[in-house]
Scaffold this motif. Structure first.
Motif, PDB file in Angstrom:
ATOM      1  N   UNK A  36       0.823  -1.212   0.000  1.00 62.08           N
ATOM      2  CA  UNK A  36       0.000   0.000   0.000  1.00 62.08           C
ATOM      3  C   UNK A  36       0.861   1.268   0.000  1.00 62.08           C
ATOM      4  N   UNK A  37       1.972   1.235   0.725  1.00 59.13           N
ATOM      5  CA  UNK A  37       2.892   2.372   0.729  1.00 59.13           C
ATOM      6  C   UNK A  37       3.483   2.620  -0.655  1.00 59.13           C
ATOM      7  N   UNK A  38       3.886   1.553  -1.342  1.00 63.74           N
ATOM      8  CA  UNK A  38       4.412   1.691  -2.701  1.00 63.74           C
ATOM      9  C   UNK A  38       3.348   2.199  -3.665  1.00 63.74           C
ATOM     10  N   UNK A  39       2.098   1.746  -3.496  1.00 68.15           N
ATOM     11  CA  UNK A  39       1.002   2.211  -4.338  1.00 68.15           C
ATOM     12  C   UNK A  39       0.751   3.708  -4.118  1.00 68.15           C
ATOM     13  N   UNK A  40       0.780   4.135  -2.854  1.00 71.55           N
ATOM     14  CA  UNK A  40       0.598   5.556  -2.538  1.00 71.55           C
ATOM     15  C   UNK A  40       1.724   6.382  -3.146  1.00 71.55           C
ATOM     16  N   UNK A  41       2.940   5.923  -3.024  1.00 70.93           N
ATOM     17  CA  UNK A  41       4.094   6.623  -3.601  1.00 70.93           C
ATOM     18  C   UNK A  41       3.963   6.724  -5.114  1.00 70.93           C
ATOM     19  N   UNK A  42       3.558   5.649  -5.764  1.00 72.81           N
ATOM     20  CA  UNK A  42       3.368   5.639  -7.212  1.00 72.81           C
ATOM     21  C   UNK A  42       2.309   6.659  -7.621  1.00 72.81           C
ATOM     22  N   UNK A  43       1.175   6.689  -6.915  1.00 72.61           N
ATOM     23  CA  UNK A  43       0.103   7.626  -7.252  1.00 72.61           C
ATOM     24  C   UNK A  43       0.542   9.079  -7.047  1.00 72.61           C
ATOM     25  N   UNK A  44       1.302   9.352  -5.997  1.00 73.73           N
ATOM     26  CA  UNK A  44       1.774  10.714  -5.764  1.00 73.73           C
ATOM     27  C   UNK A  44       2.754  11.150  -6.838  1.00 73.73           C
ATOM     28  N   UNK A  45       3.653  10.270  -7.236  1.00 70.36           N
ATOM     29  CA  UNK A  45       4.618  10.608  -8.286  1.00 70.36           C
ATOM     30  C   UNK A  45       3.894  10.809  -9.613  1.00 70.36           C
ATOM     31  N   UNK A  46       2.931   9.959  -9.907  1.00 65.71           N
ATOM     32  CA  UNK A  46       2.191  10.048 -11.163  1.00 65.71           C
ATOM     33  C   UNK A  46       1.377  11.348 -11.229  1.00 65.71           C
ATOM     34  N   UNK A  47       0.723  11.728 -10.145  1.00 62.91           N
ATOM     35  CA  UNK A  47      -0.088  12.944 -10.108  1.00 62.91           C
ATOM     36  C   UNK A  47       0.770  14.215 -10.027  1.00 62.91           C
ATOM     37  N   UNK A  48       1.958  14.095  -9.499  1.00 62.13           N
ATOM     38  CA  UNK A  48       2.832  15.252  -9.358  1.00 62.13           C
ATOM     39  C   UNK A  48       3.531  15.634 -10.648  1.00 62.13           C
TER      40      UNK A  48
END
Length: 164
Positions: A151-163
């Motif tokens: 879940x932490x990796x998924x959150x990191x991926x979503x933040x990088x993608x949206x940023x």
């Protein structure tokens, strides 16, 4: 002359074979099979048998134990159950059917832990397999770390993608 050398050679070889057999029989680690690979004896005459312990214990595997061993001693040999072991559903699976036709027994070890009562123990026989399961709640607790990481990796991926 050839006959004498031949006879001396025969005597020498038979004497060395006899000496090797004596040395082998004096070896303390030499096991003697009783019957059908269910029991062995050591040089002192102690009867031993193989028992398989699977599941949620500290040292699972095949163990050579003394004949007549009980569950408490067997648990001590395997280092005891791990935290989270379900001691209420321990299975003993026989290699061969008992006199009453049963192969699988389920025992509740918690009875012994709360009262010290050994009356529910079943005699352990050669080549028995003892299975100690893990509680479902313990499986979930042990997997929380992996789920948290994903879940932490998924959150990191979503933040990088949206940023970006």
């Amino acid at each position: 002359m050839k006959k004498i050398i031949f006879y001396l050679l025969i005597i020498y070889l038979s004497d060395s074979a006899y000496t090797q057999n004596i040395e082998k029989s004096n070896d303390r680690s030499f096991n003697h099979q009783i019957s059908s690979e269910q029991y062995t004896t050591d040089a002192s005459g102690n009867i031993r048998m193989n028992v398989n312990v699977w599941g949620h214990v500290n040292q699972p595997g095949s163990h050579l134990v003394f004949e007549g061993i009980d569950m408490v001693t067997l648990f001590s040999i395997v280092g005891g159950p791990k935290i989270g072991a379900d001691l209420s559903k321990i299975k003993i699976i026989r290699e061969l059917e008992d006199h009453d036709g049963r192969i699988v027994y389920v025992i509740d070890f918690n009875d012994f832990l709360s009262s010290g009562n050994r009356s529910t123990f079943i005699k352990i026989k050669p080549n028995d397999t003892i299975l100690i399961p893990q509680k479902f709640s313990n499986i979930i607790v042990n997997k929380v770390g992996a789920i948290n990481t994903v879940l932490g990796l998924l959150t990191l991926y979503l933040q990088v993608k949206n940023g970006l």
